[in-house]
Scaffold this motif. Structure first.
Motif, PDB file in Angstrom:
ATOM      1  N   PRO A 117      31.693  57.538  41.107  1.00 47.17           N
ATOM      2  CA  PRO A 117      30.815  56.516  41.693  1.00 47.17           C
ATOM      3  C   PRO A 117      29.986  55.808  40.621  1.00 47.17           C
ATOM      4  N   GLN A 143      37.588  51.875  49.187  1.00 48.40           N
ATOM      5  CA  GLN A 143      36.759  52.021  47.988  1.00 48.40           C
ATOM      6  C   GLN A 143      36.527  50.658  47.346  1.00 48.40           C
ATOM      7  N   ASN A 184      33.664  51.035  39.822  1.00 44.18           N
ATOM      8  CA  ASN A 184      33.650  51.654  41.148  1.00 44.18           C
ATOM      9  C   ASN A 184      32.271  51.433  41.745  1.00 44.18           C
ATOM     10  N   GLY A 186      31.494  52.095  44.837  1.00 45.60           N
ATOM     11  CA  GLY A 186      31.348  52.938  46.017  1.00 45.60           C
ATOM     12  C   GLY A 186      30.632  54.242  45.729  1.00 45.60           C
ATOM     13  N   ASN A 188      32.026  57.255  46.385  1.00 45.54           N
ATOM     14  CA  ASN A 188      32.990  58.339  46.187  1.00 45.54           C
ATOM     15  C   ASN A 188      33.863  58.081  44.974  1.00 45.54           C
ATOM     16  N   THR A 190      37.294  57.675  43.059  1.00 43.45           N
ATOM     17  CA  THR A 190      38.551  57.094  43.544  1.00 43.45           C
ATOM     18  C   THR A 190      39.542  56.914  42.412  1.00 43.45           C
TER      19      THR A 190
END
Length: 197
Positions: A117, A143, A184, A186, A188, A190
């Motif tokens: 993240p 994502q 990223n 988001g 989470n 990914t």
């Protein structure tokens, strides 16, 4: 009007089997989210790669087979050993035995990676003057990734936020090294697939 006994038997046996086959085949929309009307070949390849990872993780060998066939037909190939290992795993899990996605001279190529993240990853690539280029990135389902392309002077040539299903398309005026940033955005971790075409 009466049906002949032969036609009745055919209808009773073949029609249910045909309908059952239709019910079990994965729908296009269930394999990959809808893309914008102007999506290019790199965007299709990137989203198919992300969808293939999702199908592999879910154990959906039928969807994985469809996606591998589409990627193979587009000439998509891994550009690093990690990508080759990933495709080998997918091919073993799929319900097909086509040739692996490697050793092709033409077609888009991809790099695979993982982002935590809020992590930013940068790579570089030389693009040739006068040669139309397209890059795209796709990650795990839902994502949010950002794609940014910068020239040798750190000027932003293209930015896509969110990047899913969208491409950076351009024709360089000069041959030079470009920086490609993937972020990223988001909450989470990914995996992502960066496609060059």
């Amino acid at each position: 009007m009466t049906m002949s006994p032969r036609l009745l038997v055919y209808t009773a046996i073949v029609l249910p089997l045909t309908l059952a086959g239709c019910a079990t085949a994965p729908a296009e929309g269930s394999i990959r989210a809808a893309l914008p009307a102007d999506a290019g070949s790199a965007a299709f390849a990137a989203t198919d790669l992300a969808a293939a990872q999702g199908a592999y993780d879910a154990g959906d060998s039928a969807a994985l087979t469809i996606l591998l066939d589409r990627l193979r037909n587009r000439g998509v190939r891994p550009l690093d050993p990690d990508g080759e290992q990933t495709v080998d795993r997918w091919s073993q899990a799929a319900t097909e035995s086509g040739p692996p996605l490697r050793g092709r001279a033409l077609g888009p190529g991809f790099l695979r990676g993982r982002l935590k993240p809020e992590e930013l990853r940068a790579t570089s690539q030389i693009f040739l003057a006068g040669k139309p280029t397209e890059i795209s990135v796709a990650g795990g389902k839902g994502q949010p990734l950002r794609l940014r392309l910068l020239d040798a002077k750190a000027n932003v040539v293209c930015e896509r936020d969110p990047a899913y299903g969208r491409s950076c398309r351009f024709t360089p005026i000069f041959t030079q090294r470009y920086s490609i940033e993937i972020a990223n955005r988001g909450a989470n971790e990914t995996s992502y697939y960066l496609v060059f075409d």
